[in-house]
Design an enzyme around this catalytic site. Structure first.
Site, PDB file in Angstrom:
ATOM      1  N   TYR A 150       0.848  -1.195   0.000  1.00  0.00           N
ATOM      2  CA  TYR A 150       0.000   0.000   0.000  1.00  0.00           C
ATOM      3  C   TYR A 150       0.881   1.242   0.000  1.00  0.00           C
ATOM      4  O   TYR A 150       2.019   1.229   0.483  1.00  0.00           O
ATOM      5  CB  TYR A 150      -0.943  -0.004   1.219  1.00  0.00           C
ATOM      6  CG  TYR A 150      -1.852   1.204   1.284  1.00  0.00           C
ATOM      7  CD1 TYR A 150      -2.650   1.559   0.199  1.00  0.00           C
ATOM      8  CD2 TYR A 150      -1.898   2.014   2.414  1.00  0.00           C
ATOM      9  CE1 TYR A 150      -3.468   2.677   0.233  1.00  0.00           C
ATOM     10  CE2 TYR A 150      -2.716   3.137   2.468  1.00  0.00           C
ATOM     11  CZ  TYR A 150      -3.500   3.465   1.376  1.00  0.00           C
ATOM     12  OH  TYR A 150      -4.292   4.567   1.413  1.00  0.00           O
ATOM     13  N   TYR A 160      -2.757   4.766   9.468  1.00  0.00           N
ATOM     14  CA  TYR A 160      -2.309   3.447   9.004  1.00  0.00           C
ATOM     15  C   TYR A 160      -1.311   2.828   9.972  1.00  0.00           C
ATOM     16  O   TYR A 160      -1.003   1.648   9.900  1.00  0.00           O
ATOM     17  CB  TYR A 160      -1.716   3.563   7.602  1.00  0.00           C
ATOM     18  CG  TYR A 160      -1.777   2.275   6.805  1.00  0.00           C
ATOM     19  CD1 TYR A 160      -2.991   1.698   6.469  1.00  0.00           C
ATOM     20  CD2 TYR A 160      -0.608   1.650   6.388  1.00  0.00           C
ATOM     21  CE1 TYR A 160      -3.049   0.518   5.733  1.00  0.00           C
ATOM     22  CE2 TYR A 160      -0.651   0.477   5.648  1.00  0.00           C
ATOM     23  CZ  TYR A 160      -1.881  -0.085   5.335  1.00  0.00           C
ATOM     24  OH  TYR A 160      -1.938  -1.253   4.601  1.00  0.00           O
TER      25      TYR A 160
END
Length: 275
Positions: A150, A160
């Site tokens: 990602y 995140y």
């Protein structure tokens, strides 16, 4: 539509938890393209998920394996080559987990035991998997190994958390091990940096709906779906990409190369005008 891109090929797919997962959709697409597959996941994930339903759908066998345990991975490679009747042509590593994210620990206040566990599951397991394949000479020449990453490996996405570090480490492993796999075995190793995708794992990240909405407005082609990613992964498993290796391939509708989009700018201008 099927083009038989994987006719006669054999592979292992990690992480098909449920029908929302990229691994699940990749397994279905690989089967449609003519591949034989062995599915695997951790025993606990198999109890939580629907992998048996997928196995029945595509005629695949399941070999449980904890991807953090070398002995489980070695057993997986042995069993897979036995079941498939030969060497492996492709592998998809589609697993990741952060205990800090699950438990709501902020990046600046991590529980480091949890950090190490997430790092092991999300990144080091990729090295362990390739080491088992490499040492057992289990991959076919011109085989392909792919892991899912990602954009947070390169840019800051605050919520995140430590998964960003795990993905950066994962991408480095792909390059480093990929060099040796290429030189010694003629095997490709790549990562796909996918759009934020509403999988079971992805939805565990705080503010994930915001991630998706923002990325969709930033990307000229919009977000890539799980099915889009499955289709792209098939091309990397196929012989059409035999000389693509050591790459982190952005599959994100163009997000990674956009500074700001018109839609995002307009949203900010509207917000400023409301003040």
């Amino acid at each position: 539509m099927s083009y038989n891109l994987l006719k006669g090929k054999k592979g292992i797919i990690f992480g098909a938890l449920d029908e929302n997962s990229i691994a699940w959709k990749t397994a279905v697409k690989a089967h449609e393209e003519g591949a034989e597959i062995v599915l695997t996941n951790a025993p606990i994930a198999m109890r939580m998920g629907s992998i048996k339903t997928l196995a029945e759908k595509i005629g695949a066998e399941i070999v449980p394996a904890d991807a953090t345990k070398v002995e489980d991975l070695e057993n997986l490679v042995d069993k897979a080559t036995e079941i498939l009747g030969g060497k492996i042509d492709f592998v998809l590593h589609s697993i990741g987990m952060s205990v800090n994210v699950r438990k709501g620990k902020h990046y600046t206040n991590q529980n480091y035991d949890w950090t190490v566990k997430g790092w092991d599951v999300s990144a080091v397991s990729f090295h362990k998997t390739m080491q088992a394949l490499y040492q057992k000479d289990a991959m076919s020449e011109w085989g392909s190994i792919v892991a899912l990453s990602y954009m947070a490996a390169q840019r800051v996405f605050p919520d995140y958390n430590d998964m960003a570090d795990n993905k950066a480490y994962l991408e480095s492993i792909a390059r480093s091990f990929g060099y040796f796999f290429g030189k010694d075995k003629k095997v490709r190793v790549n990562t796909i940096s996918q759009s934020p995708t509403p999988t079971t794992a992805g939805q565990g990240v705080k503010g994930f709906d915001g991630f998706i909405a923002y990325a969709d407005k930033m990307s000229p082609l919009g977000n890539a779906t799980a099915q889009d990613c499955a289709d792209y992964t098939i091309t990397l498993f196929s012989d059409l990409t035999k000389k693509v290796t050591l790459q982190n391939l952005y599959h994100d509708g163009g997000f990674s190369n956009v500074g700001v989009s018109q839609e995002v700018m307009e949203a900010f201008v509207e917000k400023e005008g409301e003040k």
